[in-house]
Design an enzyme around this catalytic site. Sequence first.
Site, mmCIF file in Angstrom:
data_model
loop_
_atom_site.group_PDB
_atom_site.id
_atom_site.type_symbol
_atom_site.label_atom_id
_atom_site.label_comp_id
_atom_site.label_asym_id
_atom_site.label_seq_id
_atom_site.Cartn_x
_atom_site.Cartn_y
_atom_site.Cartn_z
ATOM 1 N N SER A 250 -42.753 -83.334 15.661
ATOM 2 C CA SER A 250 -42.030 -82.448 14.753
ATOM 3 C C SER A 250 -41.703 -83.235 13.485
ATOM 4 O O SER A 250 -41.970 -84.434 13.401
ATOM 5 C CB SER A 250 -40.743 -81.950 15.399
ATOM 6 O OG SER A 250 -39.811 -83.013 15.450
ATOM 7 N N LYS A 251 -41.088 -82.547 12.543
ATOM 8 C CA LYS A 251 -40.757 -83.180 11.253
ATOM 9 C C LYS A 251 -39.913 -84.443 11.439
ATOM 10 O O LYS A 251 -39.933 -85.335 10.607
ATOM 11 C CB LYS A 251 -40.001 -82.181 10.375
ATOM 12 C CG LYS A 251 -40.894 -81.110 9.802
ATOM 13 C CD LYS A 251 -40.786 -81.086 8.271
ATOM 14 C CE LYS A 251 -41.866 -80.240 7.644
ATOM 15 N NZ LYS A 251 -41.458 -78.862 7.453
ATOM 16 N N ARG A 252 -39.139 -84.471 12.541
ATOM 17 C CA ARG A 252 -38.314 -85.651 12.841
ATOM 18 C C ARG A 252 -39.162 -86.919 12.860
ATOM 19 O O ARG A 252 -38.690 -88.004 12.564
ATOM 20 C CB ARG A 252 -37.703 -85.487 14.235
ATOM 21 C CG ARG A 252 -36.219 -85.265 14.267
ATOM 22 C CD ARG A 252 -35.710 -85.054 15.690
ATOM 23 N NE ARG A 252 -36.678 -84.524 16.631
ATOM 24 C CZ ARG A 252 -37.237 -85.236 17.613
ATOM 25 N NH1 ARG A 252 -36.941 -86.511 17.761
ATOM 26 N NH2 ARG A 252 -38.086 -84.663 18.443
ATOM 27 N N HIS A 253 -40.409 -86.789 13.272
ATOM 28 C CA HIS A 253 -41.285 -87.954 13.395
ATOM 29 C C HIS A 253 -41.935 -88.349 12.074
ATOM 30 O O HIS A 253 -42.640 -89.343 12.009
ATOM 31 C CB HIS A 253 -42.390 -87.671 14.412
ATOM 32 C CG HIS A 253 -41.890 -87.457 15.814
ATOM 33 N ND1 HIS A 253 -41.766 -86.218 16.377
ATOM 34 C CD2 HIS A 253 -41.462 -88.341 16.736
ATOM 35 C CE1 HIS A 253 -41.298 -86.342 17.607
ATOM 36 N NE2 HIS A 253 -41.094 -87.614 17.845
ATOM 37 N N GLY A 254 -41.712 -87.560 11.031
ATOM 38 C CA GLY A 254 -42.380 -87.836 9.751
ATOM 39 C C GLY A 254 -43.211 -86.629 9.367
ATOM 40 O O GLY A 254 -43.046 -85.545 9.925
#
Length: 487
Positions: A250-254
């Site tokens: 997800s966006k959390r990972h970049g």
Amino acid sequence: MTSASPASRPRVRFAPSPTGFLHVGGARTALFNWLYAKKYDGDFLLRIEDTDRQRSTEDSTRAIFDGLAWLGLTWDEEVVYQGANVAQHYADAHRLLETGAAYRDFTPPSVIETLRAEAEAKGEGFRFDRSLAAYSESELAAKLAAGEPYAIRFRVPEGHTEWIDLVHGRIAFPNKDIEDFVILRSDGTPVYNLAVVSDDIAARVTLVMRGDDHISNTPKQILLYRALGAHVPEFAHVPMIHGTDGKKLSKRHGATAVGDYQHQGMLPQAMLNFLALLGWSTGDDTEVMTLDELVARFDTRGLHAKAAIFDTKKLEWMNGQHLARLPIAELATLMAPLFERAGLATVADLTARHEWFCGVLELLRIRARLTDEIVAQAGPFFTDAVEYDADAVAKQWRDAAATADVLEATHDALAALATWEPAAMEEALRQLAEQRGISGGKVFQPLRVALTGLTVSPGIFDVLLYVGRERSLARILAAVGYLRSPA
Ligand code: GLU
């Protein structure tokens, strides 16, 4: 597992829903399908699944086209828009109604909702009970005459539904676990499982390769193929992509959009290589591959069942590998517009000085993992003056007066050379060091700061060569001036 080589001309497709950017997972699925088509001399089709009118956007469709174009994943035949096929979906649903494979359900949505809530309150899953829609002929005629709205539901037969998945092997679902699912809503719009089967039949798709989040849809789709009298394609369900912490990417990972990587200085071939290894491997240790090599080595037997890990560090490493291997002329073509965008040179200049530009790129690519890093290191080769990095000055120019003397002597030694060649430069500067009783480093390090402003750069003689005679000599004198009268 089944043999990798298909019997008839393969037709595969990528069928994204245009409800966001092109996600790396989507690009990976597109790539697997593309590789398969190229490998077995088949067709790779693109279908935009835009039946969800509320969530589908033109921007998203464009982002899909742009992302695929950047990666070079060109498709065969015209793009199919699922929304344009609703008449066929409607006709297929009604055909199933005629053959008795489907039935009309007049149950109002509010009643279904109540039944669902009741089942959930009891901790049970809700499944439509077909006796609710068992109308007598006269009831049916009356409802139709009154124009009551109805959904069309598929009548799931008894038994079980199974297929040999190219990734997971045999997968079987007992049909009793599958409810009589809606295929056409009461407003006449098709439900995903019908639309996708109807379209895949029309496109004569031979293999459906997609994310394994679709596994639970597959038995329903197989039942539809059979009821429509169509050939059932093969299926390959490729694994989901997780971040390095093992959670769904997800966006959390970049960045998760392909376009973001394009703008971060990734090479498309590195991105493709990296994506190919998300859920597939060659079976040996080979990792760095060109697109042609990927095509040659791709085999559905190398697909993995377990989730793939998206590691941005590995992607950067991969990019560095491709930067190092790319034929230099190709790199030049790719980089020239980036230099122009950074205001360092125009594409026309760089074309006119092609050999020199290739030489500079050879030097810079050694230390770069991203195309942006090449541009960032390139300043000294393009600008007239350099900026001195404060740390470099503190470290290599500590004694200003002595450094100025050494640099002046360096200037004179280089200016006296008959040819501007690395071997001659090196000999002259080593002699100078010897005469002064200092190490070579005491000559080269201050010189590096004078030429680049930095403590790290390509080899000093290469820098002299590519910065050029006049500019190098002027830069050394400017450093001498700076050291003798610092501002
Ligand atoms: N449109 C579906 C999705 O984006 C894919 C359907 C399929 O590949 O069968 O998940």
